[in-house]
Write an enzyme that holds these catalytic residues in place. Structure first.
Site, PDB file in Angstrom:
ATOM      1  CG  HIS A  99       2.453  -0.871  -9.162  1.00 20.31           C
ATOM      2  ND1 HIS A  99       2.212  -1.904  -8.292  1.00 20.31           N
ATOM      3  CD2 HIS A  99       2.415   0.269  -8.424  1.00 20.31           C
ATOM      4  CE1 HIS A  99       2.041  -1.395  -7.067  1.00 20.31           C
ATOM      5  NE2 HIS A  99       2.155  -0.078  -7.131  1.00 20.31           N
ATOM      6  CD  GLU A 100       2.863   3.809  -9.090  1.00 20.35           C
ATOM      7  OE1 GLU A 100       1.802   4.211  -8.556  1.00 20.35           O
ATOM      8  OE2 GLU A 100       3.785   3.307  -8.434  1.00 20.35           O
TER       9      GLU A 100
ATOM     10  CG  HIS B  77      -2.029   2.332  -7.355  1.00 18.42           C
ATOM     11  ND1 HIS B  77      -2.531   1.565  -6.314  1.00 18.42           N
ATOM     12  CD2 HIS B  77      -0.674   2.239  -7.275  1.00 18.42           C
ATOM     13  CE1 HIS B  77      -1.527   1.042  -5.641  1.00 18.42           C
ATOM     14  NE2 HIS B  77      -0.393   1.428  -6.198  1.00 18.42           N
TER      15      HIS B  77
ATOM     16  CD  GLU C 170       1.038  -0.025  -3.243  1.00 17.63           C
ATOM     17  OE1 GLU C 170       1.801  -0.347  -4.192  1.00 17.63           O
ATOM     18  OE2 GLU C 170       0.522   1.098  -3.167  1.00 17.63           O
TER      19      GLU C 170
END
Length: 191
Positions: A56-57, A60, A113
């Protein structure tokens, strides 16, 4: 680094840990990115759930979200600063624009997100991403002073998302379950 390679990141991010039940990515762009993972996450989540959070990070970073959000906030500040023709109109316009643009920036952040969740799910599995989000949200670990001070910038324990940078747990799980964003990724199956 394995997940970053799967994602095709041209530069490996720096990696750090912190004593907080959270994770985040920072940096001015993919070449200077840092992924920070809380040691409580490493201790309480399964290996696949930790991988989903790290993915997930990395999402980004791949989406260049740090730069995107910096530009959005810069635009917001510039717009509210330069509006108005006289002092009274300018102050009133700034006040209205500050609120409207702040809500727009927060909505953009929540949207980023969802995309990062989709990348986390694509690199691992939707189940791992959902399970990790549930564990982070529902943990009994007390909020640190840092987390309480920066609560609006975090996901953990949120009841509403309108004034937050992150969607609620229910919104995120629903988006992952319906594959709203996952279906739009170039790769539709887990890597």
């Amino acid at each position: 680094y394995r997940l970053a390679a799967k994602l095709g990141l041209p530069h490996l991010p720096w990696v750090a840990t912190m004593p907080v039940f959270n994770a985040y990515a920072i940096g001015s762009g993919p070449k200077s990115a840092l992924v920070v993972v809380g040691t409580p996450l490493l201790e309480r989540l399964s290996r696949e759930e930790v991988s989903a959070i790290i993915a997930h990070e990395l999402g980004h970073i791949a989406n260049d979200d740090m730069r995107r959000m910096t530009l959005a906030e810069s635009f917001q500040k510039a717009l509210t600063w330069f509006m108005g023709w006289n002092r009274e109109v300018q102050n009133g316009t700034r006040w209205v624009l500050s609120w409207v643009t702040e809500l727009w920036v927060l909505k953009l952040s929540r949207n980023r997100e969802y995309w990062a969740d989709a990348i986390g799910a694509a690199l691992t599995s939707p189940e791992a991403m959902k399970s990790a989000l549930v564990k982070i949200h529902e943990t009994d670990a007390p909020l640190s002073t840092y987390e309480r001070r920066n609560a609006r910038l975090m996901f953990r324990g949120k009841a509403t998302s309108l004034f937050s940078t992150h969607p609620t747990l229910e919104e995120r799980v629903a988006a992952l379950s319906s594959e709203t964003y996952l279906r739009q990724l170039p790769l539709r199956t887990p890597l």
